[in-house]
Design an enzyme around this catalytic site. Structure first.
Site, PDB file in Angstrom:
ATOM      1  N   ASN A  13       0.840  -1.208   0.000  1.00 33.29           N
ATOM      2  CA  ASN A  13       0.000   0.000   0.000  1.00 33.29           C
ATOM      3  C   ASN A  13       0.869   1.250   0.000  1.00 33.29           C
ATOM      4  OD1 ASN A  13      -3.036  -0.460   0.171  1.00 33.29           O
ATOM      5  ND2 ASN A  13      -2.216  -2.027   1.520  1.00 33.29           N
ATOM      6  N   ILE A  93      -3.168   2.290  17.940  1.00 39.68           N
ATOM      7  CA  ILE A  93      -2.772   3.702  17.961  1.00 39.68           C
ATOM      8  C   ILE A  93      -3.025   4.270  19.361  1.00 39.68           C
ATOM      9  CG2 ILE A  93      -3.228   5.999  16.961  1.00 39.68           C
ATOM     10  CD1 ILE A  93      -1.956   4.006  15.018  1.00 39.68           C
ATOM     11  N   HIS A 109      -8.636  -0.670   5.269  1.00 37.36           N
ATOM     12  CA  HIS A 109      -9.031  -1.967   5.802  1.00 37.36           C
ATOM     13  C   HIS A 109      -9.527  -2.826   4.646  1.00 37.36           C
ATOM     14  CE1 HIS A 109     -10.375  -4.925   8.718  1.00 37.36           C
ATOM     15  NE2 HIS A 109     -11.480  -5.023   8.027  1.00 37.36           N
TER      16      HIS A 109
END
Ligand code: GRF
Length: 206
Positions: A13, A93, A109
């Protein structure tokens, strides 16, 4: 738009984002830093090859999670980015970071949220769940990150057909090629051009 890309694995990605910046699919954007929690992440090599600053900060290197969270956020803040992109980042996170970067953290996702998401659904497990349930259509989602897991406002989604002879690996690859590597760059470009408005936990593209 100055961005940080957080990675844990292969970085396909990240590669899609770097390529999209090179071919101007993404405008007005610069990757300031790539950060991984995994020193062996090939994603770090991909960044290094492009001369992009990159570093590894792992919870394993700290006495406890609170210390990691503090140092991680301090390091990220030193790059003064406008957007944090989670591209296969497998570390939770820090809550402080969610608060400081409200609507400035996006995640990709590999399913059509709210299906097949939440804790436990990451990487191949998402596609195993899709095949187990026998859904005919899956896809990918880019969303803002809030306090929950995969629960923030949805920015873009793209559908991908499930084929009868799919294995989790084949399906994962198709979802990446046909959806993730398209909508993540697209979402970054929309944000870079101030075209994403968040209203009442939903987004509007203008
Ligand atoms: C992919 O499964 C992607 O759907 C998810 O995490 C993995 C990242 O892959 N976000 P890569 O590191 O970008 O290749």
């Amino acid at each position: 738009l100055k961005i940080a890309v957080l990675v844990s694995g292969g970085g396909t990605n990240l590669q899609a984002v770097m390529d999209a910046i090179d071919d101007q699919t993404i405008t007005n954007t610069k990757i300031e830093v790539v950060i991984s929690n995994n020193k062996n992440a090939y994603a770090l090599e991909r960044a290094a090859k492009k001369g992009i600053p990159n570093l590894c900060i792992s919870p394993k290197d700290f006495a406890d999670r609170a210390e990691f969270n503090r140092v991680f956020l301090e390091k990220l803040n030193s790059y003064h980015v406008d957007l944090v992109v989670l591209a296969g980042f497998l570390v939770v996170i820090p809550p402080e970071m969610i608060a400081e970067y409200k609507n400035k953290i996006i995640n990709i996702h590999p399913s059509l949220i709210p299906s097949f998401c939440g804790t436990g659904y990451y990487g191949l497990k998402v596609h195993e769940g899709v095949l187990e349930r026998g859904v005919k259509v899956t896809g990918a989602t880019v969303h803002f990150v809030d306090e929950g897991t995969d629960t923030g406002p949805i920015i873009l989604q793209k559908a991908v057909e499930v084929q009868s002879d799919d294995t989790p690996e084949i399906l994962q690859r198709r979802v990446m090629e046909e959806a993730e590597w398209k909508i993540l760059p697209q979402a970054i470009d929309l944000i870079a051009n101030d075209r994403v408005v968040v209203e009442d936990h939903k987004t509007r593209i203008r």
